[in-house]
Motif scaffolding. Structure first.
Motif, PDB file in Angstrom:
ATOM      1  N   VAL A 100       0.930  -1.267  -0.006  1.00 23.96           N
ATOM      2  CA  VAL A 100      -0.132   0.003   0.010  1.00 23.96           C
ATOM      3  C   VAL A 100       0.956   1.032  -0.008  1.00 23.96           C
ATOM      4  O   VAL A 100       2.014   1.305   0.302  1.00 23.96           O
ATOM      5  CB  VAL A 100      -0.822   0.051   1.259  1.00 23.96           C
ATOM      6  CG1 VAL A 100      -1.826  -1.135   1.063  1.00 23.96           C
ATOM      7  CG2 VAL A 100      -0.350   0.061   2.469  1.00 23.96           C
ATOM      8  N   HIS A 101       0.082   2.358  -0.596  1.00 20.36           N
ATOM      9  CA  HIS A 101       0.660   3.657  -0.204  1.00 20.36           C
ATOM     10  C   HIS A 101       0.004   4.397   0.851  1.00 20.36           C
ATOM     11  O   HIS A 101      -1.332   4.573   0.476  1.00 20.36           O
ATOM     12  CB  HIS A 101       0.769   4.466  -1.485  1.00 20.36           C
ATOM     13  CG  HIS A 101       1.536   3.967  -2.642  1.00 20.36           C
ATOM     14  ND1 HIS A 101       2.924   3.894  -2.757  1.00 20.36           N
ATOM     15  CD2 HIS A 101       1.110   3.172  -3.814  1.00 20.36           C
ATOM     16  CE1 HIS A 101       3.430   3.256  -3.830  1.00 20.36           C
ATOM     17  NE2 HIS A 101       2.235   2.681  -4.299  1.00 20.36           N
ATOM     18  N   TYR A 102       0.805   5.104   1.703  1.00 21.91           N
ATOM     19  CA  TYR A 102       0.198   5.927   2.730  1.00 21.91           C
ATOM     20  C   TYR A 102       0.332   7.308   2.400  1.00 21.91           C
ATOM     21  O   TYR A 102       1.294   7.736   1.498  1.00 21.91           O
ATOM     22  CB  TYR A 102       0.640   5.460   4.088  1.00 21.91           C
ATOM     23  CG  TYR A 102      -0.111   4.425   4.710  1.00 21.91           C
ATOM     24  CD1 TYR A 102      -1.359   4.181   5.134  1.00 21.91           C
ATOM     25  CD2 TYR A 102       0.663   3.143   4.916  1.00 21.91           C
ATOM     26  CE1 TYR A 102      -1.701   3.284   5.774  1.00 21.91           C
ATOM     27  CE2 TYR A 102       0.108   2.171   5.264  1.00 21.91           C
ATOM     28  CZ  TYR A 102      -0.925   1.964   5.689  1.00 21.91           C
ATOM     29  OH  TYR A 102      -1.711   0.865   6.293  1.00 21.91           O
TER      30      TYR A 102
ATOM     31  N   VAL B 205      -4.078   1.167  -2.223  1.00 20.68           N
ATOM     32  CA  VAL B 205      -3.326  -0.033  -2.655  1.00 20.68           C
ATOM     33  C   VAL B 205      -2.485   0.124  -3.925  1.00 20.68           C
ATOM     34  O   VAL B 205      -3.010   0.779  -4.865  1.00 20.68           O
ATOM     35  CB  VAL B 205      -4.232  -1.358  -3.031  1.00 20.68           C
ATOM     36  CG1 VAL B 205      -3.573  -2.526  -3.296  1.00 20.68           C
ATOM     37  CG2 VAL B 205      -5.140  -1.741  -1.780  1.00 20.68           C
ATOM     38  N   CYS B 206      -1.167  -0.346  -3.725  1.00 18.84           N
ATOM     39  CA  CYS B 206      -0.274  -0.411  -5.077  1.00 18.84           C
ATOM     40  C   CYS B 206      -0.958  -1.161  -5.881  1.00 18.84           C
ATOM     41  O   CYS B 206      -1.036  -2.237  -5.878  1.00 18.84           O
ATOM     42  CB  CYS B 206       1.042  -0.864  -4.697  1.00 18.84           C
ATOM     43  SG  CYS B 206       2.153  -0.428  -6.064  1.00 18.84           S
ATOM     44  N   ILE B 207      -1.055  -0.599  -7.146  1.00 17.86           N
ATOM     45  CA  ILE B 207      -1.763  -1.447  -8.359  1.00 17.86           C
ATOM     46  C   ILE B 207      -0.712  -1.864  -9.389  1.00 17.86           C
ATOM     47  O   ILE B 207      -1.308  -2.155 -10.500  1.00 17.86           O
ATOM     48  CB  ILE B 207      -3.085  -0.647  -8.734  1.00 17.86           C
ATOM     49  CG1 ILE B 207      -2.804   0.769  -9.468  1.00 17.86           C
ATOM     50  CG2 ILE B 207      -4.276  -0.728  -7.979  1.00 17.86           C
ATOM     51  CD1 ILE B 207      -3.914   1.357  -9.964  1.00 17.86           C
ATOM     52  N   ASP B 208       0.493  -1.758  -8.733  1.00 17.83           N
ATOM     53  CA  ASP B 208       1.569  -2.334  -9.888  1.00 17.83           C
ATOM     54  C   ASP B 208       1.665  -3.698  -9.711  1.00 17.83           C
ATOM     55  O   ASP B 208       2.181  -4.024  -8.471  1.00 17.83           O
ATOM     56  CB  ASP B 208       2.965  -1.393  -9.678  1.00 17.83           C
ATOM     57  CG  ASP B 208       4.098  -1.953 -10.471  1.00 17.83           C
ATOM     58  OD1 ASP B 208       3.969  -3.122 -10.638  1.00 17.83           O
ATOM     59  OD2 ASP B 208       4.641  -1.192 -11.230  1.00 17.83           O
TER      60      ASP B 208
ATOM     61  N   GLY C 135       0.467  -0.058 -14.429  1.00 18.10           N
ATOM     62  CA  GLY C 135       1.450   0.515 -13.847  1.00 18.10           C
ATOM     63  C   GLY C 135       0.532   1.303 -12.614  1.00 18.10           C
ATOM     64  O   GLY C 135      -0.833   1.454 -12.355  1.00 18.10           O
ATOM     65  N   CYS C 136       1.204   1.682 -11.443  1.00 19.06           N
ATOM     66  CA  CYS C 136       0.540   2.436 -10.302  1.00 19.06           C
ATOM     67  C   CYS C 136       0.908   3.916 -10.349  1.00 19.06           C
ATOM     68  O   CYS C 136       2.104   4.135 -10.554  1.00 19.06           O
ATOM     69  CB  CYS C 136       1.147   1.760  -9.048  1.00 19.06           C
ATOM     70  SG  CYS C 136       0.806   2.747  -7.574  1.00 19.06           S
ATOM     71  N   PRO C 137      -0.078   4.646 -10.229  1.00 20.24           N
ATOM     72  CA  PRO C 137       0.410   6.223 -10.517  1.00 20.24           C
ATOM     73  C   PRO C 137       1.187   6.846  -9.270  1.00 20.24           C
ATOM     74  O   PRO C 137       2.215   7.426  -9.519  1.00 20.24           O
ATOM     75  CB  PRO C 137      -0.992   6.784 -10.455  1.00 20.24           C
ATOM     76  CG  PRO C 137      -2.188   5.747 -10.768  1.00 20.24           C
ATOM     77  CD  PRO C 137      -1.495   4.427 -10.562  1.00 20.24           C
ATOM     78  N   VAL C 138       1.086   6.182  -8.035  1.00 20.26           N
ATOM     79  CA  VAL C 138       1.949   6.625  -7.012  1.00 20.26           C
ATOM     80  C   VAL C 138       3.301   6.196  -7.514  1.00 20.26           C
ATOM     81  O   VAL C 138       4.349   6.873  -7.150  1.00 20.26           O
ATOM     82  CB  VAL C 138       1.528   6.198  -5.774  1.00 20.26           C
ATOM     83  CG1 VAL C 138       2.188   6.725  -4.501  1.00 20.26           C
ATOM     84  CG2 VAL C 138      -0.133   6.409  -5.608  1.00 20.26           C
ATOM     85  N   CYS C 139       3.243   4.986  -7.613  1.00 20.32           N
ATOM     86  CA  CYS C 139       4.874   4.513  -7.743  1.00 20.32           C
ATOM     87  C   CYS C 139       5.579   5.254  -8.993  1.00 20.32           C
ATOM     88  O   CYS C 139       6.708   5.799  -9.057  1.00 20.32           O
ATOM     89  CB  CYS C 139       5.011   3.104  -8.219  1.00 20.32           C
ATOM     90  SG  CYS C 139       4.582   1.752  -7.013  1.00 20.32           S
ATOM     91  N   LYS C 140       4.809   5.532 -10.129  1.00 21.18           N
ATOM     92  CA  LYS C 140       5.384   6.372 -11.150  1.00 21.18           C
ATOM     93  C   LYS C 140       5.735   7.666 -10.657  1.00 21.18           C
ATOM     94  O   LYS C 140       6.723   8.236 -10.954  1.00 21.18           O
ATOM     95  CB  LYS C 140       4.285   6.216 -12.189  1.00 21.18           C
ATOM     96  CG  LYS C 140       4.525   5.236 -13.151  1.00 21.18           C
ATOM     97  CD  LYS C 140       3.503   5.624 -14.338  1.00 21.18           C
ATOM     98  CE  LYS C 140       2.940   4.364 -14.956  1.00 21.18           C
ATOM     99  NZ  LYS C 140       1.366   4.441 -15.589  1.00 21.18           N
TER     100      LYS C 140
HETATM  101 ZN   LIG Z   1       2.359   1.636  -6.036  1.00 18.89          ZN
END
Ligand SMILES: [Zn+2]
Length: 362
Positions: free
Chosen positions: A57-59, A69-72, A98-103
């Protein structure tokens, strides 16, 4: 103009669908029965034969400081679990971009502070049923209404529970269960600490769960039930555009709910959790009424007999119990059973319990 608030109706409906109501671990010691794997035919290697589900997850995402939730699927393989994928398809959610937060983290598009808050971290879902609670280390274990629940926890609790398995083998056998004892100190976000050990009385004498309690837990763990961990994961997942909206601070229907439930890790507002628990109890009470009313007394009675012995053991050992402690617990459980059967809220009773107890222990 019928007085219906459609937005509120939708919100209520969504929160029912989501199933993200996690148990708040109370201060003091709580003994918990740890559930076995919730679905029998899990052939997905990472979760096959284990009873918890890891979720990345990302907080601290967006203005609402939300959890998402990380969707990568490389970072968070659980989003590709066949059970989860099936449920996502039902909700019309497609991942794979991919995951927008990770990106954003990779691109350096976030401030250092945001980056720090939002870096991906693994949390763990476990199905548990709280059995007893004691507020002081030297006090006695008080029964709690055994409600099958889910905890969503970080590494320290995860490690603690795993250690109990390594020390004791399969602690989830309902015929011979060893409970986890989760000790919580502190209330706030910065002063809360957890310690997990095996529950001493059940190490000495593993507990056999009564048939009624077992049926209740089985029902909760079944596909679509309150403790179906895969359903919970699927319900927590947002599609990429909703994650982007969250990051941009745009309100989407569900964002505040999910955020409230879990974004501050293991330290939620206690009142909120209590309210939720109450609502759930009501719901359950209704269900129980339909199917199980007459049997309830017998079975939980069985459990109680065993508990009573354990408590007596413990009292003998610790030598600091008042004589009528066991009676109190019996009364307490009776009341709880009655309230379950009557379909009433138990909160008032809980308060009544305290009053009663202080009256009794003259
Ligand atoms: Zn992510």
């Amino acid at each position: 103009m019928s007085g219906i608030d459609m937005k509120k109706m939708q919100k209520g409906y969504d929160s029912q669908q989501r199933g993200g109501d996690f148990l708040t671990i109370q201060q003091g010691n709580t003994s918990m029965y740890v559930h076995p794997p919730c679905r029998k035919k899990d052939e997905w290697e990472p979760t096959e034969g284990v009873n918890y589900v890891p979720v990345v997850v990302h907080y601290g995402v967006g203005k609402d400081n939300a959890m998402t939730v990380c969707i990568d699927d490389e970072n968070n393989p659980i989003v590709k679990h066949p059970f989860v994928e099936k449920l996502l398809r039902k909700r019309g959610i497609r991942l794979g971009g991919g995951c927008p937060v990770c990106k954003a983290i990779e691109d350096g598009a976030l401030s250092d502070d945001e980056m720090d808050r939002s870096r991906a971290q693994t949390r763990y879902l476990w199905g548990v049923t709280p059995m007893e609670h004691k507020s002081k280390p030297s006090g006695s274990w008080d029964k709690v209404t055994p409600k099958p629940s889910v905890i969503f926890v970080g590494k320290s609790i995860y490690d603690g529970i795993m250690e109990i398995f390594f020390d004791n083998g399969d602690i989830t056998d309902p015929k011979s269960a060893i409970f986890a004892n989760i000790h919580r100190v502190g209330k706030g976000k910065n002063d809360t600490k957890y310690k997990v050990v095996a529950h001493a009385p059940t190490i000495k004498k593993p507990r056999k769960l009564g048939p009624k309690l077992r049926a209740m837990i089985e029902k909760a763990m079944a596909e679509g039930g309150d403790c179906d961990l895969f359903k919970i994961v699927a319900n927590l997942i947002r599609n990429a555009s909703d994650v982007e909206a969250l990051m941009a601070g745009v309100k989407i229907d569900e964002s505040d709910d999910i955020g409230d439930d879990i974004d501050d890790e293991e330290e939620e507002a206690e009142e909120e959790a209590e309210e939720e628990a109450e609502e759930d109890e009501e719901e359950e009470a209704e269900e129980d009424e339909e199917e199980e009313e007459e049997e309830l007394d017998d079975d939980l009675g069985d459990d109680l007999d065993e508990d009573e012995e354990t408590e007596e053991d413990e009292e003998a050992e610790e030598g600091e119990e008042e004589e009528n402690g066991v009676d109190d617990d019996l009364d307490q459980l009776d009341e709880e059973l009655k309230s379950i059967a009557d379909g009433k809220k138990t909160k008032k009773k809980a308060k009544g319990k305290k009053a009663k107890k202080s009256k009794k222990s003259k």
